[in-house]
Design an enzyme around this catalytic site. Structure first.
Site, PDB file in Angstrom:
ATOM      1  N   CYS A  21       0.846  -1.187   0.000  1.00 18.86           N
ATOM      2  CA  CYS A  21       0.000   0.000   0.000  1.00 18.86           C
ATOM      3  C   CYS A  21       0.888   1.246   0.000  1.00 18.86           C
ATOM      4  O   CYS A  21       1.785   1.376   0.836  1.00 18.86           O
ATOM      5  CB  CYS A  21      -0.907  -0.016   1.230  1.00 18.86           C
ATOM      6  SG  CYS A  21      -1.860   1.502   1.431  1.00 18.86           S
ATOM      7  N   CYS A  61       0.349   3.202   3.472  1.00 17.37           N
ATOM      8  CA  CYS A  61       0.719   2.694   4.809  1.00 17.37           C
ATOM      9  C   CYS A  61       1.694   1.529   4.790  1.00 17.37           C
ATOM     10  O   CYS A  61       2.152   1.091   5.837  1.00 17.37           O
ATOM     11  CB  CYS A  61      -0.527   2.318   5.600  1.00 17.37           C
ATOM     12  SG  CYS A  61      -1.237   0.736   5.120  1.00 17.37           S
ATOM     13  N   CYS A 115      -6.558  -3.998 -19.522  1.00 17.36           N
ATOM     14  CA  CYS A 115      -7.546  -2.990 -19.116  1.00 17.36           C
ATOM     15  C   CYS A 115      -6.911  -1.620 -18.861  1.00 17.36           C
ATOM     16  O   CYS A 115      -7.611  -0.629 -18.706  1.00 17.36           O
ATOM     17  CB  CYS A 115      -8.317  -3.460 -17.883  1.00 17.36           C
ATOM     18  SG  CYS A 115      -7.343  -3.476 -16.361  1.00 17.36           S
ATOM     19  N   CYS A 168      -5.408   1.082   6.374  1.00 13.31           N
ATOM     20  CA  CYS A 168      -5.542   2.547   6.372  1.00 13.31           C
ATOM     21  C   CYS A 168      -6.792   3.024   5.636  1.00 13.31           C
ATOM     22  O   CYS A 168      -7.017   4.229   5.547  1.00 13.31           O
ATOM     23  CB  CYS A 168      -4.287   3.195   5.805  1.00 13.31           C
ATOM     24  SG  CYS A 168      -4.122   3.026   4.018  1.00 13.31           S
ATOM     25  N   HIS A 212      -8.297   3.895  -0.844  1.00 15.87           N
ATOM     26  CA  HIS A 212      -8.837   3.321  -2.079  1.00 15.87           C
ATOM     27  C   HIS A 212      -7.706   2.725  -2.920  1.00 15.87           C
ATOM     28  O   HIS A 212      -6.680   3.370  -3.149  1.00 15.87           O
ATOM     29  CB  HIS A 212      -9.542   4.422  -2.886  1.00 15.87           C
ATOM     30  CG  HIS A 212     -10.016   3.977  -4.223  1.00 15.87           C
ATOM     31  ND1 HIS A 212     -11.155   3.204  -4.395  1.00 15.87           N
ATOM     32  CD2 HIS A 212      -9.513   4.184  -5.464  1.00 15.87           C
ATOM     33  CE1 HIS A 212     -11.313   2.968  -5.690  1.00 15.87           C
ATOM     34  NE2 HIS A 212     -10.343   3.550  -6.357  1.00 15.87           N
ATOM     35  N   HIS A 240     -10.775  -1.639  -7.968  1.00 13.95           N
ATOM     36  CA  HIS A 240     -12.010  -2.432  -7.948  1.00 13.95           C
ATOM     37  C   HIS A 240     -11.673  -3.881  -8.276  1.00 13.95           C
ATOM     38  O   HIS A 240     -10.630  -4.171  -8.863  1.00 13.95           O
ATOM     39  CB  HIS A 240     -13.019  -1.887  -8.962  1.00 13.95           C
ATOM     40  CG  HIS A 240     -13.550  -0.540  -8.583  1.00 13.95           C
ATOM     41  ND1 HIS A 240     -12.925   0.632  -8.943  1.00 13.95           N
ATOM     42  CD2 HIS A 240     -14.639  -0.178  -7.846  1.00 13.95           C
ATOM     43  CE1 HIS A 240     -13.610   1.659  -8.450  1.00 13.95           C
ATOM     44  NE2 HIS A 240     -14.645   1.206  -7.779  1.00 13.95           N
ATOM     45  N   ASP A 285     -14.050 -11.335 -13.823  1.00  9.76           N
ATOM     46  CA  ASP A 285     -13.688 -11.792 -15.167  1.00  9.76           C
ATOM     47  C   ASP A 285     -12.186 -12.073 -15.263  1.00  9.76           C
ATOM     48  O   ASP A 285     -11.578 -11.904 -16.304  1.00  9.76           O
ATOM     49  CB  ASP A 285     -14.105 -10.758 -16.219  1.00  9.76           C
ATOM     50  CG  ASP A 285     -13.499  -9.383 -15.949  1.00  9.76           C
ATOM     51  OD1 ASP A 285     -12.663  -9.263 -15.021  1.00  9.76           O
ATOM     52  OD2 ASP A 285     -13.846  -8.423 -16.659  1.00  9.76           O
ATOM     53  N   ARG A 333     -10.395 -10.444 -11.002  1.00 14.72           N
ATOM     54  CA  ARG A 333      -9.460  -9.454 -11.550  1.00 14.72           C
ATOM     55  C   ARG A 333      -9.461  -8.243 -10.628  1.00 14.72           C
ATOM     56  O   ARG A 333     -10.399  -7.460 -10.628  1.00 14.72           O
ATOM     57  CB  ARG A 333      -9.877  -9.051 -12.968  1.00 14.72           C
ATOM     58  CG  ARG A 333      -9.079  -7.861 -13.525  1.00 14.72           C
ATOM     59  CD  ARG A 333      -9.379  -7.628 -14.994  1.00 14.72           C
ATOM     60  NE  ARG A 333     -10.779  -7.354 -15.262  1.00 14.72           N
ATOM     61  CZ  ARG A 333     -11.299  -6.119 -15.412  1.00 14.72           C
ATOM     62  NH1 ARG A 333     -10.528  -5.051 -15.311  1.00 14.72           N
ATOM     63  NH2 ARG A 333     -12.585  -5.969 -15.657  1.00 14.72           N
ATOM     64  N   CYS A 393      -8.343  -4.877 -10.224  1.00 14.96           N
ATOM     65  CA  CYS A 393      -7.897  -3.810 -11.122  1.00 14.96           C
ATOM     66  C   CYS A 393      -7.471  -2.642 -10.216  1.00 14.96           C
ATOM     67  O   CYS A 393      -8.321  -1.973  -9.619  1.00 14.96           O
ATOM     68  CB  CYS A 393      -9.068  -3.447 -12.025  1.00 14.96           C
ATOM     69  SG  CYS A 393      -8.648  -2.253 -13.277  1.00 14.96           S
TER      70      CYS A 393
END
Ligand code: FE
Length: 148
Positions: free
Chosen positions: A64, A67, A82, A116, A119, A122, A126, A134, A136
């Site tokens: 991350c 953190c 993607c 922490c 974000h 997602h 698939d 997956r 992403c």
């Protein structure tokens, strides 16, 4: 003896539930770059095909960026096409939390750092086997450390 202890410590550390990290938005702003703050703390998305890890094929571990919690291993990274780094599994189940995200007119599952609450990206259904998932993930949300 010391070497055995260190060898024993590592798998245990990787499986342990990371301690919660709570900082004020002002502290996060001070610590992170503007782009990191926008993605990690405000759930922005880096433009597709621009992230520094999208085409990274080196062996190592992804942590991350906010953190330092261990999140993904290069062994689970794959080319999804993607535009963002994609993984079919997390390094440890307890290191991320999944949340329903109905923003932008889509029904998605958001991935956040369990420690922490930043974000990361997602997760979609698939992906390749063995999980069919997956993850992403924004490059901005990750810090890569090459294997030695
Ligand atoms: Fe984190």
């Amino acid at each position: 003896m010391k070497k055995i202890f260190i060898a024993l410590m590592f798998p245990l550390a990787a499986l342990a539930v990371p301690p919660k990290i709570v900082k004020s938005e002002a502290e996060w702003k001070k610590q992170l770059t503007p782009q990191e703050y926008a993605v990690l703390r405000q759930a922005a998305t880096e433009p597709a095909y621009t992230g520094k890890y999208e085409k990274n094929h080196e062996k190592g571990t992804y942590f991350c960026a906010a953190c330092g919690t261990e999140l993904f291993k290069s062994e689970t990274k794959f080319d999804s096409g993607c535009g963002w780094p994609a993984f079919f599994a997390v390094a440890a189940k307890d290191h991320v939390v999944l949340l329903k995200d109905e923003s932008h007119g889509m029904s998605r599952v958001e991935v956040r750092c369990a420690a922490c609450n930043s974000h990361l990206g997602h997760v979609f259904e698939d992906g390749p086997q063995p999980t069919g998932l997956r993850y992403c993930i924004n490059s901005v949300s990750l810090k890569f450390k090459p294997a030695r």
